[in-house]
Design an enzyme around this catalytic site. Structure first.
Site, short mmCIF file in Angstrom:
data_model
loop_
_atom_site.label_atom_id
_atom_site.label_comp_id
_atom_site.label_asym_id
_atom_site.label_seq_id
_atom_site.Cartn_x
_atom_site.Cartn_y
_atom_site.Cartn_z
N ASN A 130 -8.39 7.70 6.80
CA ASN A 130 -8.68 7.68 8.24
C ASN A 130 -8.41 9.01 8.95
O ASN A 130 -8.17 9.05 10.15
CB ASN A 130 -7.98 6.51 8.92
CG ASN A 130 -6.48 6.63 8.96
OD1 ASN A 130 -5.90 7.61 8.48
ND2 ASN A 130 -5.83 5.64 9.53
N HIS A 136 -3.22 11.45 11.57
CA HIS A 136 -2.06 10.68 12.02
C HIS A 136 -1.58 11.30 13.33
O HIS A 136 -1.58 12.52 13.47
CB HIS A 136 -0.92 10.75 10.99
CG HIS A 136 0.39 10.31 11.55
ND1 HIS A 136 0.75 8.98 11.64
CD2 HIS A 136 1.41 11.02 12.10
CE1 HIS A 136 1.94 8.89 12.21
NE2 HIS A 136 2.36 10.12 12.50
N ARG A 165 -11.37 9.32 14.57
CA ARG A 165 -11.61 8.38 13.47
C ARG A 165 -12.98 7.73 13.58
O ARG A 165 -13.64 7.49 12.56
CB ARG A 165 -10.52 7.33 13.43
CG ARG A 165 -9.18 7.89 12.97
CD ARG A 165 -8.10 6.84 13.01
NE ARG A 165 -6.84 7.33 12.48
CZ ARG A 165 -5.66 6.88 12.87
NH1 ARG A 165 -5.57 5.92 13.78
NH2 ARG A 165 -4.56 7.38 12.36
N ARG A 183 -3.35 9.66 21.09
CA ARG A 183 -3.65 8.38 20.42
C ARG A 183 -5.04 7.88 20.83
O ARG A 183 -5.78 7.37 20.00
CB ARG A 183 -2.59 7.33 20.76
CG ARG A 183 -1.20 7.65 20.22
CD ARG A 183 -1.05 7.42 18.77
NE ARG A 183 -1.14 6.01 18.45
CZ ARG A 183 -0.97 5.51 17.24
NH1 ARG A 183 -0.70 6.30 16.23
NH2 ARG A 183 -1.07 4.23 17.01
N PHE A 238 0.80 -1.22 0.00
CA PHE A 238 0.00 0.00 0.00
C PHE A 238 0.84 1.28 0.00
O PHE A 238 0.29 2.38 -0.02
CB PHE A 238 -0.96 0.01 1.20
CG PHE A 238 -0.29 -0.05 2.55
CD1 PHE A 238 0.21 1.09 3.15
CD2 PHE A 238 -0.18 -1.26 3.21
CE1 PHE A 238 0.83 1.04 4.40
CE2 PHE A 238 0.43 -1.33 4.47
CZ PHE A 238 0.94 -0.17 5.05
N THR A 247 -6.78 2.64 14.02
CA THR A 247 -6.39 2.93 12.64
C THR A 247 -7.54 2.72 11.66
O THR A 247 -7.77 3.52 10.77
CB THR A 247 -5.18 2.06 12.23
OG1 THR A 247 -4.11 2.35 13.13
CG2 THR A 247 -4.73 2.36 10.81
#
Length: 150
Positions: free
Chosen positions: A113, A116, A103, A86, A58, A92
């Site tokens: 998504n 980051h 997300r 986080r 990917f 993710t």
């Protein structure tokens, strides 16, 4: 312990006009934005930032996606900022992310998504250095600090 984390609102967050809503979540939590840039990420920077994925199938699509439109890059500071951010960001895969996370609330697909965030102090330091010069990071006090931290 006060930490700094690198956070990037990806092109889908910028193009969907979600920056303000997402930014306000960090500020509402009591985290401090110490650097921020809206920028078009070039291919070389994208490849360096995502270098750990270069052998994965990917990788090409990831580089194409992250360079497709501007991204909002930030340095965010706070007590245990890396783990706090986080948790706020969520899993993710947005379909597995809890509702209430960034997300979980705004994403539908792993390939889009939204955001980051650094996963460890070492990656935070590396990512911050990739996107910001030290003099671009502001040092200031928040007037409500006594109401956020004991």
């Amino acid at each position: 312990m006060i930490e700094r984390s690198f956070v990037m609102m990806k092109p889908d967050a910028v193009s969907r006009r979600l920056m303000g809503q997402i930014l306000s979540r960090f500020e509402d939590k009591g985290l401090k934005i110490v650097a921020m840039k809206l920028r078009q990420i070039d291919e070389d920077l994208a490849k360096e930032h995502h270098g750990e994925h270069k052998e994965k199938p990917f990788f090409g699509g990831l580089v194409e996606y992250i360079t497709s439109s501007p991204a909002l890059t930030m340095v965010i500071e706070g007590d245990d900022a890396i783990s706090v951010i986080r948790k706020m960001v969520g899993a993710t895969n947005p379909k597995e992310a809890d509702i209430g996370t960034i997300r979980g609330d705004f994403g539908m697909d792993t390939g889009r998504n939204i955001i980051h965030a650094s996963d460890a102090p070492e990656s935070a330091a590396r990512e911050i250095a990739l996107f910001f010069d030290e003099e671009e990071i502001c040092d200031y006090s928040m007037s409500d600090n006594a109401w956020i931290y004991e």
